[in-house]
Write an enzyme that holds these catalytic residues in place. Structure first.
Site, mmCIF file in Angstrom:
data_model
loop_
_atom_site.group_PDB
_atom_site.id
_atom_site.type_symbol
_atom_site.label_atom_id
_atom_site.label_comp_id
_atom_site.label_asym_id
_atom_site.label_seq_id
_atom_site.Cartn_x
_atom_site.Cartn_y
_atom_site.Cartn_z
ATOM 1 N N CYS A 50 9.255 -3.295 -3.894
ATOM 2 C CA CYS A 50 9.650 -1.936 -3.496
ATOM 3 C C CYS A 50 10.984 -1.936 -2.756
ATOM 4 O O CYS A 50 11.630 -0.888 -2.626
ATOM 5 C CB CYS A 50 8.558 -1.247 -2.675
ATOM 6 S SG CYS A 50 8.268 -1.983 -1.072
ATOM 7 N N GLU A 84 0.816 -1.216 0.000
ATOM 8 C CA GLU A 84 0.000 0.000 0.000
ATOM 9 C C GLU A 84 0.850 1.267 0.000
ATOM 10 O O GLU A 84 0.334 2.351 -0.213
ATOM 11 C CB GLU A 84 -0.952 0.000 1.197
ATOM 12 C CG GLU A 84 -0.271 0.069 2.556
ATOM 13 C CD GLU A 84 -1.259 -0.085 3.701
ATOM 14 O OE1 GLU A 84 -2.369 -0.582 3.482
ATOM 15 O OE2 GLU A 84 -0.878 0.297 4.826
ATOM 16 N N GLN A 98 2.182 -6.885 4.432
ATOM 17 C CA GLN A 98 2.228 -8.334 4.634
ATOM 18 C C GLN A 98 1.659 -8.736 5.999
ATOM 19 O O GLN A 98 1.008 -9.766 6.129
ATOM 20 C CB GLN A 98 3.681 -8.811 4.472
ATOM 21 C CG GLN A 98 3.791 -10.316 4.429
ATOM 22 C CD GLN A 98 5.221 -10.777 4.195
ATOM 23 O OE1 GLN A 98 5.972 -10.130 3.466
ATOM 24 N NE2 GLN A 98 5.614 -11.873 4.796
ATOM 25 N N HIS A 131 9.444 -8.256 -1.644
ATOM 26 C CA HIS A 131 8.769 -6.983 -1.941
ATOM 27 C C HIS A 131 9.532 -6.234 -3.023
ATOM 28 O O HIS A 131 10.708 -5.886 -2.838
ATOM 29 C CB HIS A 131 8.708 -6.134 -0.664
ATOM 30 C CG HIS A 131 7.794 -6.705 0.383
ATOM 31 N ND1 HIS A 131 6.631 -6.083 0.774
ATOM 32 C CD2 HIS A 131 7.853 -7.866 1.082
ATOM 33 C CE1 HIS A 131 6.028 -6.825 1.692
ATOM 34 N NE2 HIS A 131 6.760 -7.909 1.890
HETATM 35 N N1 LIG Z 1 5.898 -3.459 7.556
HETATM 36 C C1 LIG Z 1 5.800 -3.445 6.229
HETATM 37 N N2 LIG Z 1 6.440 -2.498 5.546
HETATM 38 C C2 LIG Z 1 6.329 -2.521 4.203
HETATM 39 C C3 LIG Z 1 5.586 -3.455 3.506
HETATM 40 N N3 LIG Z 1 5.698 -3.184 2.182
HETATM 41 C C4 LIG Z 1 6.492 -2.115 2.085
HETATM 42 N N4 LIG Z 1 6.889 -1.695 3.308
HETATM 43 C C5 LIG Z 1 7.755 -0.603 3.756
HETATM 44 O O1 LIG Z 1 7.025 0.582 3.892
HETATM 45 C C6 LIG Z 1 7.975 1.595 4.203
HETATM 46 C C7 LIG Z 1 7.528 2.950 3.748
HETATM 47 O O2 LIG Z 1 8.493 3.822 4.231
HETATM 48 P P1 LIG Z 1 8.669 5.354 3.805
HETATM 49 O O3 LIG Z 1 9.919 5.878 4.453
HETATM 50 O O4 LIG Z 1 7.381 6.067 4.064
HETATM 51 O O5 LIG Z 1 8.805 5.232 2.226
HETATM 52 P P2 LIG Z 1 10.119 5.346 1.333
HETATM 53 O O6 LIG Z 1 10.758 6.672 1.518
HETATM 54 O O7 LIG Z 1 9.712 4.984 -0.062
HETATM 55 O O8 LIG Z 1 11.043 4.230 1.980
HETATM 56 P P3 LIG Z 1 12.168 3.309 1.351
HETATM 57 O O9 LIG Z 1 11.485 2.081 0.790
HETATM 58 O O10 LIG Z 1 13.058 2.959 2.508
HETATM 59 O O11 LIG Z 1 12.865 4.094 0.280
HETATM 60 C C8 LIG Z 1 9.288 1.093 3.608
HETATM 61 O O12 LIG Z 1 10.161 0.828 4.677
HETATM 62 C C9 LIG Z 1 8.899 -0.215 2.902
HETATM 63 O O13 LIG Z 1 9.936 -1.179 2.908
HETATM 64 C C10 LIG Z 1 4.898 -4.451 4.272
HETATM 65 O O14 LIG Z 1 4.194 -5.317 3.757
HETATM 66 N N5 LIG Z 1 5.038 -4.395 5.618
HETATM 67 ZN ZN LIG Z 2 6.294 -0.757 -0.740
#
Ligand SMILES: Nc1nc2c(ncn2[C@@H]2O[C@H](COP(=O)(O)OP(=O)(O)OP(=O)(O)O)[C@@H](O)[C@H]2O)c(=O)[nH]1
Ligand SMILES: [Zn+2]
Length: 198
Positions: free
Chosen positions: A158, A88, A128, A156
């Site tokens: 991302c 999300e 997740q 993931h």
């Molecule tokens: N707990 C959890 N975190 C998730 C999941 N999918 C993605 N994330 C994390 O959601 C977080 C969002 O962090 P932000 O700092 O707001 O976003 P961002 O700047 O794009 O972070 P980075 O991915 O570290 O570059 C990241 O740490 C992702 O790895 C999931 O299913 N569970």
């Molecule tokens: Zn993500």
């Protein structure tokens, strides 16, 4: 059979999404009139509706369609259920496997319904942890089994394609209710899902 996604798309939703996908394509500097891209807003709109069809589905209804009275009260394990979801936070895929076990309490369920419940909650924007919990609680609430366990292992995109760019890390989440809160039962389940028996 309300849970089966028909390849019928709501025209208003499709139109609205298409408009937005056109904006995204323009935003990234694409020429939206070139041949390969011309139909992409429509394709992407339909793909997104497919990938989020879980919002229109109800896990309880699916399970109740195939619950059968049965006195079997040993552990039932369905492992290696492939799943595809989208985080999300970035709307990028995460995918892997779910392993589910339950201990019947007067009812068993049609085996295919467990992967269907996984899809109900995976085909939406998720994290997740919540996906694991949603599946667990749906089975627990609907079947009221003596115990239920869910383990999800996923990678993931991302974290792979962008961000920290780690290609070899996987995430495991789990939830246990009822008899699976006891260490011996939980260990039996964990042993069964780690065997290579297919
Ligand atoms: N707990 C959890 N975190 C998730 C999941 N999918 C993605 N994330 C994390 O959601 C977080 C969002 O962090 P932000 O700092 O707001 O976003 P961002 O700047 O794009 O972070 P980075 O991915 O570290 O570059 C990241 O740490 C992702 O790895 C999931 O299913 N569970
Ligand atoms: Zn993500």
């Amino acid at each position: 059979m309300a849970y089966k996604f028909k390849e019928e798309y709501n025209i208003e939703v499709t139109d609205g999404l298409q408009e937005n996908y056109r904006n995204i394509l323009e935003g990234i500097g694409e020429d939206i009139s070139r041949e390969g891209i011309e139909k992409t807003p429509e394709r992407a709109s339909k793909a997104m509706q497919f990938l989020t069809q879980g919002y229109k589905m109800d896990g309880e209804t699916i399970l109740k369609e195939a619950m059968f009275r049965e006195s079997y009260d040993e552990m039932v394990v369905v492992k290696d259920i492939e799943l595809y979801s989208m985080c999300e936070h970035h709307m990028l895929p995460f995918f892997g496997k779910a392993h589910i076990a339950y201990i019947p309490n007067g009812h068993i369920v049609g085996l295919s319904k467990l992967p269907r419940v996984v899809d109900v909650f995976a085909r939406r924007l998720q994290v997740q942890e919540r996906l694991t919990h949603d599946i667990l609680e749906c089975i627990n609430k609907t079947m009221k089994p003596k115990g239920v366990a869910v383990v999800i292992e996923a990678v993931h995109m991302c974290m792979m394609m962008r961000g920290v760019q780690k290609q070899n890390s996987a995430t495991t989440t789990s939830g246990f209710r009822g008899q699976f809160e006891k260490i011996e039962t939980r260990n039996e389940f964990l042993k069964l899902i780690s065997s290579n028996l297919k």
